[in-house]
Design a protein around this motif. Structure first.
Motif, mmCIF file in Angstrom:
data_model
loop_
_atom_site.group_PDB
_atom_site.id
_atom_site.type_symbol
_atom_site.label_atom_id
_atom_site.label_comp_id
_atom_site.label_asym_id
_atom_site.label_seq_id
_atom_site.Cartn_x
_atom_site.Cartn_y
_atom_site.Cartn_z
ATOM 1 N N LYS A 147 0.838 -1.412 -0.112
ATOM 2 C CA LYS A 147 0.078 0.028 0.071
ATOM 3 C C LYS A 147 0.889 1.335 0.071
ATOM 4 O O LYS A 147 2.151 1.270 0.359
ATOM 5 N N PRO A 148 0.371 2.351 -0.692
ATOM 6 C CA PRO A 148 1.180 3.608 -0.614
ATOM 7 C C PRO A 148 1.808 3.873 0.679
ATOM 8 O O PRO A 148 3.238 4.516 0.838
ATOM 9 N N LEU A 187 -0.452 10.906 -1.290
ATOM 10 C CA LEU A 187 -1.465 11.302 -1.990
ATOM 11 C C LEU A 187 -2.347 10.244 -2.340
ATOM 12 O O LEU A 187 -3.308 10.145 -3.219
ATOM 13 N N GLY A 188 -1.505 8.729 -2.489
ATOM 14 C CA GLY A 188 -2.083 7.602 -2.640
ATOM 15 C C GLY A 188 -1.596 6.941 -4.244
ATOM 16 O O GLY A 188 -2.262 6.094 -4.768
ATOM 17 N N SER A 189 -0.506 7.448 -4.835
ATOM 18 C CA SER A 189 0.207 6.978 -5.828
ATOM 19 C C SER A 189 0.440 5.537 -5.696
ATOM 20 O O SER A 189 0.850 5.189 -4.626
ATOM 21 N N PRO A 190 0.518 4.642 -6.735
ATOM 22 C CA PRO A 190 0.759 3.439 -6.378
ATOM 23 C C PRO A 190 2.137 3.244 -6.253
ATOM 24 O O PRO A 190 3.041 3.841 -6.817
ATOM 25 N N LEU A 195 8.100 3.337 -6.466
ATOM 26 C CA LEU A 195 9.449 2.607 -6.337
ATOM 27 C C LEU A 195 10.260 2.357 -7.658
ATOM 28 O O LEU A 195 11.391 2.604 -7.547
ATOM 29 N N THR A 196 9.760 2.063 -8.784
ATOM 30 C CA THR A 196 10.235 2.170 -10.057
ATOM 31 C C THR A 196 10.837 3.501 -10.419
ATOM 32 O O THR A 196 11.993 3.406 -10.797
ATOM 33 N N THR A 197 10.060 4.475 -10.180
ATOM 34 C CA THR A 197 10.606 5.904 -10.753
ATOM 35 C C THR A 197 11.739 6.064 -9.897
ATOM 36 O O THR A 197 12.724 6.714 -10.333
ATOM 37 N N THR A 198 11.500 6.005 -8.647
ATOM 38 C CA THR A 198 12.578 6.249 -7.656
ATOM 39 C C THR A 198 14.009 5.668 -7.788
ATOM 40 O O THR A 198 15.118 6.292 -7.895
#
Length: 218
Positions: A147-148, A187-190, A195-198
């Motif tokens: 969960k976020p 804010l609830g982003s998946p 994790l992927t973008t980071t």
């Protein structure tokens, strides 16, 4: 880190532990009003109750301890005036896991102390210093069902490890992007997307290793 018995923000996910630390340093005869929301939101009605308690006269120091996963902007704005001008003998302790959710007006008026989280000892099982694309894919697959809110301490741990490793060219803009990742989770982003973008942003900032082989001039 030493905690002073004054109004402040404590950053930790161990709410009860934070309260105990304040109790350890509080003056004798101090009293405590606890507003701890472990698995629920801090409502405006809760803020109103805090304000009402704060205006009750007291000859001894009173610590009003407010804790929750996230204080909404409405709640923070509701509390702002009394935090700016606290009644006599009242100290406000805000406890929350991340300072990213705090309004600048709150952060500018209260000192912030970061305590050790219960989750700070989590094992990422990820070699941040020698991160590879394969590692990113595997890690995201293992954590894609989070969960976020569950992913927030993981993202924060990844960023801390990246800074500590000194293996990445991280400037102010990079750190701001990572801060925004935490806000997006709030804010609830998946979780898998963040994790992927980071991790991909980290890979893009990885310092290039110097070739250890001696290059001879021909």
């Amino acid at each position: 880190m030493k905690i002073e018995p004054i109004s402040q923000v404590l950053i930790t996910d161990d709410f009860s532990g934070a309260v105990e630390k304040i109790k350890e340093v509080a003056p004798k005869n101090s009293s405590f009003e606890l507003f701890i929301k472990e698995n629920e939101n801090f409502k405006v009605s809760d803020a109103n109750e805090v304000i009402a308690k704060a205006y009750l006269a007291s000859t001894n120091k009173v610590f009003l301890c407010l804790a929750c996963e996230q204080f909404s902007e409405v709640v923070q704005n509701r509390l702002l005036k009394i935090i700016e001008e606290p009644p006599k003998n009242k100290e406000f302790i805000l406890i929350t896991p991340s300072k990213a959710t705090l309004l600048p007006t709150i952060k500018s008026r209260l000192p912030i102390t970061v305590l050790k989280n219960q989750s700070s000892s989590l094992d990422l099982n990820l070699n941040i210093k020698n991160l590879s694309l394969e590692d990113v894919y595997k890690f995201v697959q293992e954590h894609k069902r989070l969960k976020p809110k569950e992913a927030m301490p993981i993202v924060e741990a990844i960023i801390k490890e990246a800074i500590k490793s000194n293996a990445y060219n991280l400037d102010a803009n990079s750190l701001e992007l990572f801060s925004n990742a935490t806000k997006a989770l709030n804010l609830g982003s998946p979780a898998d997307f963040i994790l992927t973008t980071t991790l991909l942003k980290l890979l893009a900032k990885k310092k290039k290793r110097l070739n250890s082989e001696t290059i001879s001039n021909s």
